[in-house]
Design a protein around this motif. Structure first.
Motif, short mmCIF file in Angstrom:
data_model
loop_
_atom_site.label_atom_id
_atom_site.label_comp_id
_atom_site.label_asym_id
_atom_site.label_seq_id
_atom_site.Cartn_x
_atom_site.Cartn_y
_atom_site.Cartn_z
N TYR A 88 -2.17 5.43 -9.54
CA TYR A 88 -0.99 6.48 -9.13
C TYR A 88 0.24 6.26 -9.97
N LYS A 89 1.11 7.17 -10.21
CA LYS A 89 2.68 6.88 -10.61
C LYS A 89 3.48 7.06 -9.70
N SER A 90 4.48 6.05 -10.04
CA SER A 90 5.87 6.04 -9.32
C SER A 90 7.09 6.93 -9.64
N SER A 91 7.87 7.29 -9.21
CA SER A 91 9.20 8.26 -9.42
C SER A 91 9.75 7.38 -10.53
N THR A 92 9.65 5.98 -10.72
CA THR A 92 10.47 5.39 -11.69
C THR A 92 9.57 5.25 -13.09
N GLY A 93 8.36 6.15 -12.96
CA GLY A 93 7.65 6.09 -14.10
C GLY A 93 6.63 4.88 -14.53
N GLN A 94 6.55 4.10 -13.27
CA GLN A 94 5.36 3.05 -13.34
C GLN A 94 4.28 3.41 -13.13
N ASN A 95 3.27 3.05 -14.12
CA ASN A 95 1.81 3.12 -13.60
C ASN A 95 1.03 2.05 -13.04
N VAL A 96 0.45 2.16 -11.74
CA VAL A 96 -0.04 1.35 -11.07
C VAL A 96 -1.54 1.50 -11.26
N LYS A 97 -2.28 0.24 -11.89
CA LYS A 97 -3.42 0.18 -12.07
C LYS A 97 -4.45 -0.44 -10.91
N GLU A 103 -14.33 1.90 -4.82
CA GLU A 103 -13.97 3.12 -4.15
C GLU A 103 -13.02 3.25 -3.58
N ILE A 104 -12.08 4.32 -3.53
CA ILE A 104 -10.94 4.68 -3.07
C ILE A 104 -11.44 5.06 -1.39
N SER A 105 -10.83 3.88 -0.67
CA SER A 105 -11.24 3.95 0.76
C SER A 105 -9.92 4.71 1.68
N LYS A 106 -9.00 4.50 0.98
CA LYS A 106 -7.87 5.03 1.99
C LYS A 106 -6.73 5.33 1.10
N ILE A 107 -5.91 6.60 1.45
CA ILE A 107 -4.78 6.65 0.80
C ILE A 107 -3.53 6.72 1.97
N GLY A 108 -2.67 5.94 1.90
CA GLY A 108 -2.06 5.90 3.11
C GLY A 108 -0.54 6.55 3.22
N VAL A 109 -0.29 7.21 2.08
CA VAL A 109 1.11 7.90 1.98
C VAL A 109 0.89 9.15 1.24
N GLU A 110 1.81 10.03 1.41
CA GLU A 110 1.70 11.47 0.62
C GLU A 110 2.65 11.33 -0.72
N GLU A 111 2.39 12.11 -1.72
CA GLU A 111 3.22 12.26 -3.00
C GLU A 111 4.67 12.58 -2.63
N ASN A 112 5.61 11.91 -3.21
CA ASN A 112 7.07 12.17 -3.19
C ASN A 112 7.61 11.84 -1.53
#
Length: 292
Positions: A88-97, A103-112
């Motif tokens: 994912y990418k943060s609003s500050t431009g950071q690329n998180v690896k 396997e992606i088992s959970k995404i806990g938040v929504e974009e923005n």
């Protein structure tokens, strides 16, 4: 003879007849009923058993360290990723690896969405490397070590998998008067196994192969716990002392006193309205004696 005397005479005969019948039932010359079991050759093993649940060996949960917004997720739930992939990418431009492959088992938040520190953002699980976590009490701890081979039965699948003890905690947890040590067992991955499934681990304790065995119900014990079996000959039954070894709860190892092919007798216990059970009644011609 008047009717009153006749009645007394009839009642007296009936009482005598009943007494003779009871005596006959109690002392009658009857063969002791039961079955004979043969000593056989076989294998017998005992095990330590531990219960636990299947877990993933490698799991990574990424939390927000500072207030932030996720501008874009580059993965979806259920998608497989490799270590180093941007997730994912943060609003500050950071690329998180991704820091592990899985396997992606959970995404806990929504974009923005505005995220506060400590919020769980995404979880990655490696389902290719599974392990069983069990608790071993202090009394069984000496029976295991790192590298010990284990049979793992996943209850929901009713299937046995190979396993190996890979870690034993050096610090125990005291519960209900006993200290337990967390133990991890690697489990071979296979289709159908899911994280969270309950499982049983079985570790070999003792075994004896090609030995003499008898069913447990054919063994009896005297008051001093000396084991013996019954041997039937004609209308008499004699007790024979034996030495026993390990038992799996169904069969028992016979170390001495009997040979393969020998037969032991299990009296049949039957209840009736008169006297003791048929299978254990003793008389002059049909009695149980100790082996001399």
């Amino acid at each position: 003879m008047n009717k009153k005397n006749v009645s007394k005479w009839v009642i007296g005969i009936a009482i005598v007849a009943l007494a003779m019948f009871l005596i006959f039932r109690l002392t009658g010359n009857k063969e002791i009923q039961g079955e004979e079991i043969e000593v056989k050759e076989g294998d017998i093993s005992t095990y330590y058993n531990f219960s636990g649940s299947i877990e993933a060996k490698n799991k990574s949960t990424i939390f927000a360290e500072l207030p932030l917004q996720v501008s874009e997720f580059l993965v979806e739930k259920g998608e497989k990723v490799e270590k180093g992939d941007v997730i994912y990418k943060s609003s500050t431009g950071q690329n998180v690896k991704a820091d592990i492959s899985g396997e992606i088992s959970k995404i806990g938040v929504e974009e923005n969405a505005q995220i506060s520190p400590g919020t769980e953002i995404i979880e990655i699980v490696d389902y290719n490397e599974l392990e069983l976590k069990v608790k071993v009490d202090e009394y069984d701890l000496n029976s295991i070590k790192v590298g010990t081979k284990v049979e793992v039965t996943v209850n929901a699948l009713d299937k046995i998998f190979k396993g190996e003890i890979v870690d034993i905690s050096k610090q125990g947890v005291y519960m209900n008067g006993v200290t337990f040590f967390e133990t991890l067992i690697s489990v071979e991955s296979e289709e159908g196994i899911r994280v969270g499934m309950s499982a049983e681990a079985k570790v070999l304790n003792e075994e004896s192969n090609n030995t003499k065995i008898l069913p447990m119900n054919s063994i009896e014990f005297r008051n001093d716990n000396t084991p013996y079996v019954n041997i039937k000959k004609d209308k008499s039954v004699k007790e024979k002392e034996i030495e026993i070894g390990i038992t799996d709860g169904v069969n028992v190892e016979i170390k001495s006193g009997l040979e393969i092919g020998d037969k032991v007798f299990i009296p049949k216990v039957e209840t009736n309205n008169f006297g003791p059970p048929e299978g254990v009644r003793r008389s002059d011609d049909s009695e149980v004696n100790k082996d001399e």
